[in-house]
Write a protein that holds these residues in place. Structure first.
Motif, PDB file in Angstrom:
ATOM      1  N   ILE A   1      -8.631  -8.214  -5.490  1.00  0.00           N
ATOM      2  CA  ILE A   1      -8.788  -9.322  -4.549  1.00  0.00           C
ATOM      3  C   ILE A   1      -7.395  -9.780  -4.140  1.00  0.00           C
ATOM      4  CG2 ILE A   1      -9.814 -11.583  -4.162  1.00  0.00           C
ATOM      5  CD1 ILE A   1     -11.862  -9.347  -4.987  1.00  0.00           C
ATOM      6  N   MET A   2      -7.198  -9.958  -2.841  1.00  0.00           N
ATOM      7  CA  MET A   2      -5.918 -10.484  -2.366  1.00  0.00           C
ATOM      8  C   MET A   2      -6.132 -11.303  -1.101  1.00  0.00           C
ATOM      9  SD  MET A   2      -3.767  -7.187  -0.822  1.00  0.00           S
ATOM     10  CE  MET A   2      -3.533  -6.495  -2.415  1.00  0.00           C
ATOM     11  N   SER A   3      -5.064 -11.958  -0.658  1.00  0.00           N
ATOM     12  CA  SER A   3      -5.113 -12.802   0.539  1.00  0.00           C
ATOM     13  C   SER A   3      -4.708 -11.997   1.774  1.00  0.00           C
ATOM     14  CB  SER A   3      -4.169 -13.999   0.383  1.00  0.00           C
ATOM     15  OG  SER A   3      -2.830 -13.542   0.419  1.00  0.00           O
ATOM     16  N   THR A   4      -4.961 -12.559   2.936  1.00  0.00           N
ATOM     17  CA  THR A   4      -4.554 -11.959   4.186  1.00  0.00           C
ATOM     18  C   THR A   4      -3.036 -11.735   4.211  1.00  0.00           C
ATOM     19  OG1 THR A   4      -6.390 -12.922   5.406  1.00  0.00           O
ATOM     20  CG2 THR A   4      -4.447 -12.342   6.689  1.00  0.00           C
ATOM     21  N   ALA A   5      -2.279 -12.756   3.828  1.00  0.00           N
ATOM     22  CA  ALA A   5      -0.806 -12.643   3.844  1.00  0.00           C
ATOM     23  C   ALA A   5      -0.333 -11.518   2.938  1.00  0.00           C
ATOM     24  CB  ALA A   5      -0.173 -13.968   3.445  1.00  0.00           C
ATOM     25  N   ASP A   6      -0.926 -11.415   1.751  1.00  0.00           N
ATOM     26  CA  ASP A   6      -0.534 -10.343   0.824  1.00  0.00           C
ATOM     27  C   ASP A   6      -0.834  -8.975   1.414  1.00  0.00           C
ATOM     28  OD1 ASP A   6       0.415 -12.163  -1.027  1.00  0.00           O
ATOM     29  OD2 ASP A   6      -1.435 -12.169  -2.212  1.00  0.00           O
ATOM     30  N   ALA A   7      -1.990  -8.825   2.055  1.00  0.00           N
ATOM     31  CA  ALA A   7      -2.365  -7.536   2.640  1.00  0.00           C
ATOM     32  C   ALA A   7      -1.426  -7.172   3.780  1.00  0.00           C
ATOM     33  CB  ALA A   7      -3.814  -7.588   3.123  1.00  0.00           C
ATOM     34  N   ILE A   8      -1.084  -8.126   4.630  1.00  0.00           N
ATOM     35  CA  ILE A   8      -0.169  -7.850   5.740  1.00  0.00           C
ATOM     36  C   ILE A   8       1.213  -7.502   5.214  1.00  0.00           C
ATOM     37  CG2 ILE A   8       1.020  -8.909   7.712  1.00  0.00           C
ATOM     38  CD1 ILE A   8      -1.684 -10.269   8.377  1.00  0.00           C
ATOM     39  N   ASN A   9       1.650  -8.177   4.159  1.00  0.00           N
ATOM     40  CA  ASN A   9       2.966  -7.873   3.574  1.00  0.00           C
ATOM     41  C   ASN A   9       3.032  -6.466   3.004  1.00  0.00           C
ATOM     42  OD1 ASN A   9       4.161 -10.312   4.209  1.00  0.00           O
ATOM     43  ND2 ASN A   9       3.565 -11.275   2.290  1.00  0.00           N
ATOM     44  N   LEU A  10       1.909  -5.926   2.578  1.00  0.00           N
ATOM     45  CA  LEU A  10       1.888  -4.568   2.038  1.00  0.00           C
ATOM     46  C   LEU A  10       1.986  -3.495   3.110  1.00  0.00           C
ATOM     47  CD1 LEU A  10      -0.760  -4.882  -0.798  1.00  0.00           C
ATOM     48  CD2 LEU A  10       1.716  -4.717  -1.031  1.00  0.00           C
ATOM     49  N   LEU A  11       1.698  -3.866   4.361  1.00  0.00           N
ATOM     50  CA  LEU A  11       1.814  -2.909   5.455  1.00  0.00           C
ATOM     51  C   LEU A  11       3.273  -2.559   5.643  1.00  0.00           C
ATOM     52  CD1 LEU A  11      -0.710  -4.283   8.088  1.00  0.00           C
ATOM     53  CD2 LEU A  11      -0.924  -2.182   6.796  1.00  0.00           C
TER      54      LEU A  11
ATOM     55  N   MET B   1       0.860  -1.155   0.000  1.00  0.00           N
ATOM     56  CA  MET B   1       0.000   0.000   0.000  1.00  0.00           C
ATOM     57  C   MET B   1       0.906   1.217   0.000  1.00  0.00           C
ATOM     58  SD  MET B   1      -3.145  -1.399   2.275  1.00  0.00           S
ATOM     59  CE  MET B   1      -3.499  -3.128   2.160  1.00  0.00           C
ATOM     60  N   ASN B   2       0.683   2.217   0.786  1.00  0.00           N
ATOM     61  CA  ASN B   2       1.587   3.354   0.819  1.00  0.00           C
ATOM     62  C   ASN B   2       1.514   4.011   2.180  1.00  0.00           C
ATOM     63  OD1 ASN B   2      -0.773   4.941   0.767  1.00  0.00           O
ATOM     64  ND2 ASN B   2      -0.782   4.896  -1.463  1.00  0.00           N
ATOM     65  N   SER B   3       2.081   5.222   2.306  1.00  0.00           N
ATOM     66  CA  SER B   3       2.104   5.878   3.605  1.00  0.00           C
ATOM     67  C   SER B   3       0.762   6.496   3.967  1.00  0.00           C
ATOM     68  CB  SER B   3       3.204   6.939   3.625  1.00  0.00           C
ATOM     69  OG  SER B   3       2.947   7.906   2.622  1.00  0.00           O
ATOM     70  N   GLU B   4      -0.127   6.654   3.006  1.00  0.00           N
ATOM     71  CA  GLU B   4      -1.466   7.165   3.319  1.00  0.00           C
ATOM     72  C   GLU B   4      -2.220   6.099   4.112  1.00  0.00           C
ATOM     73  OE1 GLU B   4      -3.671   8.373  -0.101  1.00  0.00           O
ATOM     74  OE2 GLU B   4      -2.186   9.857  -0.685  1.00  0.00           O
ATOM     75  N   PRO B   5      -3.052   6.537   5.048  1.00  0.00           N
ATOM     76  CA  PRO B   5      -3.798   5.549   5.827  1.00  0.00           C
ATOM     77  C   PRO B   5      -4.775   4.763   4.949  1.00  0.00           C
ATOM     78  CG  PRO B   5      -4.627   7.757   6.262  1.00  0.00           C
ATOM     79  CD  PRO B   5      -3.409   7.907   5.388  1.00  0.00           C
ATOM     80  N   VAL B   6      -4.896   3.493   5.270  1.00  0.00           N
ATOM     81  CA  VAL B   6      -5.833   2.602   4.600  1.00  0.00           C
ATOM     82  C   VAL B   6      -6.771   2.079   5.671  1.00  0.00           C
ATOM     83  CG1 VAL B   6      -6.077   0.457   3.306  1.00  0.00           C
ATOM     84  CG2 VAL B   6      -4.088   1.941   2.890  1.00  0.00           C
ATOM     85  N   ALA B   7      -8.059   2.236   5.459  1.00  0.00           N
ATOM     86  CA  ALA B   7      -9.028   1.786   6.460  1.00  0.00           C
ATOM     87  C   ALA B   7      -9.338   0.302   6.284  1.00  0.00           C
ATOM     88  CB  ALA B   7     -10.313   2.601   6.359  1.00  0.00           C
ATOM     89  N   LEU B   8      -9.312  -0.417   7.383  1.00  0.00           N
ATOM     90  CA  LEU B   8      -9.778  -1.796   7.426  1.00  0.00           C
ATOM     91  C   LEU B   8     -11.249  -1.732   7.820  1.00  0.00           C
ATOM     92  CD1 LEU B   8      -9.241  -4.883   7.392  1.00  0.00           C
ATOM     93  CD2 LEU B   8      -8.751  -4.686   9.856  1.00  0.00           C
TER      94      LEU B   8
ATOM     95  N   GLU C   1      -5.167  -7.037  14.110  1.00  0.00           N
ATOM     96  CA  GLU C   1      -3.968  -6.819  14.925  1.00  0.00           C
ATOM     97  C   GLU C   1      -2.913  -6.038  14.151  1.00  0.00           C
ATOM     98  OE1 GLU C   1      -2.957 -10.815  16.101  1.00  0.00           O
ATOM     99  OE2 GLU C   1      -4.677 -10.943  17.477  1.00  0.00           O
ATOM    100  N   ALA C   2      -2.715  -6.372  12.877  1.00  0.00           N
ATOM    101  CA  ALA C   2      -1.724  -5.667  12.051  1.00  0.00           C
ATOM    102  C   ALA C   2      -2.128  -4.196  11.864  1.00  0.00           C
ATOM    103  CB  ALA C   2      -1.579  -6.361  10.697  1.00  0.00           C
ATOM    104  N   TRP C   3      -3.397  -3.950  11.629  1.00  0.00           N
ATOM    105  CA  TRP C   3      -3.875  -2.566  11.453  1.00  0.00           C
ATOM    106  C   TRP C   3      -3.678  -1.761  12.727  1.00  0.00           C
ATOM    107  CZ3 TRP C   3      -4.490  -4.386   6.817  1.00  0.00           C
ATOM    108  CH2 TRP C   3      -4.831  -3.518   5.770  1.00  0.00           C
ATOM    109  N   ARG C   4      -3.995  -2.372  13.848  1.00  0.00           N
ATOM    110  CA  ARG C   4      -3.836  -1.666  15.122  1.00  0.00           C
ATOM    111  C   ARG C   4      -2.370  -1.361  15.403  1.00  0.00           C
ATOM    112  NH1 ARG C   4      -8.428  -5.112  18.479  1.00  0.00           N
ATOM    113  NH2 ARG C   4     -10.204  -3.791  17.834  1.00  0.00           N
ATOM    114  N   ARG C   5      -1.483  -2.316  15.104  1.00  0.00           N
ATOM    115  CA  ARG C   5      -0.035  -2.069  15.286  1.00  0.00           C
ATOM    116  C   ARG C   5       0.431  -0.920  14.404  1.00  0.00           C
ATOM    117  NH1 ARG C   5       0.291  -7.658  15.280  1.00  0.00           N
ATOM    118  NH2 ARG C   5       0.970  -7.686  13.116  1.00  0.00           N
ATOM    119  N   ALA C   6      -0.091  -0.849  13.187  1.00  0.00           N
ATOM    120  CA  ALA C   6       0.305   0.209  12.253  1.00  0.00           C
ATOM    121  C   ALA C   6      -0.342   1.549  12.596  1.00  0.00           C
ATOM    122  CB  ALA C   6      -0.070  -0.198  10.825  1.00  0.00           C
ATOM    123  N   GLY C   7      -1.350   1.527  13.465  1.00  0.00           N
ATOM    124  CA  GLY C   7      -2.044   2.755  13.826  1.00  0.00           C
ATOM    125  C   GLY C   7      -2.978   3.262  12.733  1.00  0.00           C
ATOM    126  N   TRP C   8      -3.392   2.357  11.860  1.00  0.00           N
ATOM    127  CA  TRP C   8      -4.286   2.731  10.766  1.00  0.00           C
ATOM    128  C   TRP C   8      -5.740   2.576  11.197  1.00  0.00           C
ATOM    129  CZ3 TRP C   8      -1.977   0.717   5.516  1.00  0.00           C
ATOM    130  CH2 TRP C   8      -0.854   1.473   5.209  1.00  0.00           C
TER     131      TRP C   8
END
Length: 184
Positions: free
Chosen positions: A174-184, A1-8, A39-46
């Motif tokens: 469409i992507m997987s959980t692992a792919d989304a976490i890797n983009l963080l 993704m990028n430095s802009e916030p992404v909402a889960l 958990e990943a979103w919360r750690r990233a503060g997004w």
């Protein structure tokens, strides 16, 4: 993704979805994957948005005040996270969600939850039509078996795959959980 916030955006992960009368479903690991993303979103503060379906039909497990309308405890929003209540499948309709995202400069959303063929698909279509960069997580969504228009009973996995195909490249990626976490 990028430095802009992404909402889960976590859609309809309520206790009522855990009841066996909901029917045959696919993706039994979806809740675990949603929890990993949360958990990943919360750690990233997004930003995290939890969507709750409130039924207009008395007797529904999602009727206000019923335990079925409560969030599943392991996916419950924190006090600092935004909650959207809806009474139709689409989380953008009459909820203020679009405005909430725009006010915060959020242009990308990741959708997880239930059901792929109903609330997730409806919300993803609107998000894409409104110009949001929309991602649906295939293994963090699930749906239920359903009869098609010809009356043929379709297994949940088939309904899920068709919903994702309806969205892919048209309204969402469409992507997987692992792919989304890797983009963080």
């Amino acid at each position: 993704m990028n430095s802009e916030p992404v909402a889960l955006i976590i859609i309809d992960m309520q206790r009522g979805m855990q009841k066996p009368e909901a029917g045959e479903r696919n993706n039994p690991g979806a809740e675990r994957n949603i929890q990993s993303l949360l958990e990943a979103w919360r750690r990233a503060g997004w930003p995290v948005v939890s969507v709750r379906h409130i039924s207009r039909t008395q007797g529904s497990p999602f009727w206000p005040g019923q335990t079925g309308a409560e969030f599943q405890p392991e996916l419950a929003p924190l006090d600092t996270e935004h909650v959207v209540e809806k009474c139709v499948p689409d989380a953008f309709i009459h909820s203020g969600l679009e405005r909430w995202l725009h006010v915060r400069g959020i242009r990308s959303v990741v959708l997880v939850g239930v059901s792929t063929s109903n609330s997730v698909e409806s919300t993803a279509r609107t998000a894409g039509n409104l110009g949001f960069n929309t991602i649906v997580i295939s293994d963090a969504t699930f749906t239920f078996a359903k009869k098609d228009f010809a009356g043929v009973q379709r297994p949940a996995e088939e309904v899920h795959a068709m919903s994702l195909a309806n969205l892919d490249g048209e309204y969402a990626s469409i992507m997987s959980t692992a792919d989304a976490i890797n983009l963080l």
